[in-house]
Design an enzyme around this catalytic site. Structure first.
Site, PDB file in Angstrom:
ATOM      1  N   HIS A  18       0.809  -1.215   0.000  1.00  0.00           N
ATOM      2  CA  HIS A  18       0.000   0.000   0.000  1.00  0.00           C
ATOM      3  C   HIS A  18       0.844   1.268   0.000  1.00  0.00           C
ATOM      4  O   HIS A  18       0.431   2.289  -0.576  1.00  0.00           O
ATOM      5  CB  HIS A  18      -0.962  -0.019   1.183  1.00  0.00           C
ATOM      6  CG  HIS A  18      -2.035  -1.050   1.057  1.00  0.00           C
ATOM      7  ND1 HIS A  18      -2.678  -1.628   2.127  1.00  0.00           N
ATOM      8  CD2 HIS A  18      -2.580  -1.629  -0.053  1.00  0.00           C
ATOM      9  CE1 HIS A  18      -3.573  -2.501   1.699  1.00  0.00           C
ATOM     10  NE2 HIS A  18      -3.535  -2.513   0.377  1.00  0.00           N
ATOM     11  N   SER A  92      -7.033  -1.901  -0.289  1.00  0.00           N
ATOM     12  CA  SER A  92      -6.621  -1.138  -1.469  1.00  0.00           C
ATOM     13  C   SER A  92      -7.755  -0.340  -2.107  1.00  0.00           C
ATOM     14  O   SER A  92      -7.515   0.795  -2.547  1.00  0.00           O
ATOM     15  CB  SER A  92      -5.952  -2.057  -2.493  1.00  0.00           C
ATOM     16  OG  SER A  92      -6.694  -3.227  -2.715  1.00  0.00           O
ATOM     17  N   ASP A 156      -3.531  -8.587  -6.757  1.00  0.00           N
ATOM     18  CA  ASP A 156      -3.101  -9.011  -5.419  1.00  0.00           C
ATOM     19  C   ASP A 156      -3.696 -10.386  -5.105  1.00  0.00           C
ATOM     20  O   ASP A 156      -4.602 -10.515  -4.277  1.00  0.00           O
ATOM     21  CB  ASP A 156      -3.567  -7.957  -4.399  1.00  0.00           C
ATOM     22  CG  ASP A 156      -3.124  -8.279  -2.993  1.00  0.00           C
ATOM     23  OD1 ASP A 156      -2.190  -9.083  -2.829  1.00  0.00           O
ATOM     24  OD2 ASP A 156      -3.717  -7.725  -2.047  1.00  0.00           O
TER      25      ASP A 156
END
Length: 274
Positions: A18, A92, A156
Site C-alpha cells: 500500500h 486497497s 493481489d
C-alpha cells in the site's frame, strides 16, 4: 474462494504494497487528465482491527502498528491514509478511493460472494466506483483497456493455488496485450527463492519491456512454510519509481523486519525500457 483478508489486514505485506500503491497513484495524477484503477482482488474495502479475525492472528501489530509513531517523511502520506480511522485499516479500494480526484474512477473485482456483497454495499452510492463479482483473471481482459487510456491495474492474488505464479504471469501478459500503456502492479509472496526466480525469468522471457520488482523480506527466504517477504512487480513504472520505491523500502525494512534474521529489501530491474 476461501481466502479472507480480514485475518491479515495491516500486516507487513499490506504496508509494503500500500505504501507503493499510494506513490503509484499519486505519480499517475501528476497530469490533470483522468485515470482509472482496476483492483482485481478487491476484498471488502475496510477492515476492523478489533475484530475476531484480526485478533486471531495479530498480524497488524507487526505491521501498521509499527509505523504509526513518528513515521519518516517518506511514509507520512501512506501512514496518514492507513490510520485515518481508529482501529480500522483500509484495503486497497479504500486507499485508492481516498486518492481519487473528481475526474478519476475505480473498478473493483471480487469473487468471494460475501466479500463482494460487503464491498458492493460500501460503494453503492459512489458514482466513481464500480464493483463487479468477477473472476480476477478474466477481469484482466474483460475490463481492459480503459477508455481513459491511462491507469493502474493492481493484482493481489491470495496465492492459495500451487500454480498461482503461472496464472499471474499469464494474466499479466494477457492484460498487457490489451492495454500496453497501462501500469501493472502485481503483488507476490516470497517464501523461498525458487518460485520467485522462475516468475521473474518468465516475465523476462515474455517480451514485455520496462519491468521492475520491488522486494521486502523480514528474514532470509529459505523456509518455504513461512511468508518471509513479498514483492511488487511493476510494468511501465512511472518516472521516478525506482528511486522512490528504494526510499520507501529502506524506511519500511528496519521497522517491519525481525532484527538479525536477514531482513532486507531490493529494487530489481528485470527488463529495460524499449
Amino acid at each position: 474462494m476461501n481466502y479472507r483478508h480480514a485475518f491479515h489486514a495491516g500486516n507487513f505485506a499490506d504496508c509494503m504494497k500500500h505504501a507503493l500503491l499510494v506513490w503509484l497513484v499519486r505519480a499517475l495524477q501528476r497530469k490533470d487528465t483522468p485515470i482509472a484503477v482496476l483492483d482485481t482482488h478487491a476484498g471488502i474495502g475496510m477492515y476492523d482491527l478489533e475484530s475476531s479475525h484480526a485478533a486471531r492472528t495479530g498480524e497488524w501489530k507487526r505491521g501498521i502498528a509499527r509505523l504509526t509513531e513518528n513515521p519518516p517523511e517518506v511514509l507520512e502520506d501512506y501512514v496518514a491514509i492507513a490510520t485515518a480511522k481508529p482501529s480500522q485499516y483500509p484495503g486497497s479500494p479504500e486507499i485508492v478511493r481516498t486518492l481519487l480526484r473528481p475526474q478519476d474512477r475505480l473498478v473493483c473485482s471480487e469473487l468471494h460472494p460475501e466479500d463482494f456483497g460487503t464491498l458492493k454495499r460500501r460503494y453503492a452510492r459512489d458514482r466513481q466506483i464500480t464493483v463487479y463479482m468477477r473472476d480476477a483473471w478474466k477481469a484482466m481482459t474483460a475490463l481492459l483497456p480503459f477508455p481513459e487510456r491511462r491507469g493502474l491495474i493492481l493484482i493481489d492474488p491470495p496465492f492459495e493455488e500451487p500454480d498461482e505464479f503461472e496464472q499471474l504471469q499469464r494474466a499479466l501478459c494477457a492484460g498487457h496485450k490489451r492495454f500496453a500503456t497501462g501500469v501493472f502492479a502485481a503483488w507476490y509472496p516470497i517464501k523461498h527463492r525458487t518460485p520467485v526466480r522462475m516468475f521473474h525469468e518468465a516475465m523476462q522471457a515474455s517480451g514485455i519491456h520496462d519491468i521492475v520488482a520491488a522486494e521486502l523480506w523480514l528474514r532470509t527466504p529459505i523456509d518455504p512454510t513461512k511468508l518471509n517477504g513479498c514483492g511488487l512487480l511493476v510494468i511501465n513504472p512511472p518516472y521516478g519509481f525506482e528511486e522512490a520505491a528504494s526510499n520507501l523500502l529502506a524506511a519500511l525494512s528496519p521497522r517491519l523486519g525481525e532484527g538479525d534474521y536477514g531482513e532486507g529489501h531490493a529494487l530489481i530491474r528485470l527488463v529495460e525500457e524499449r
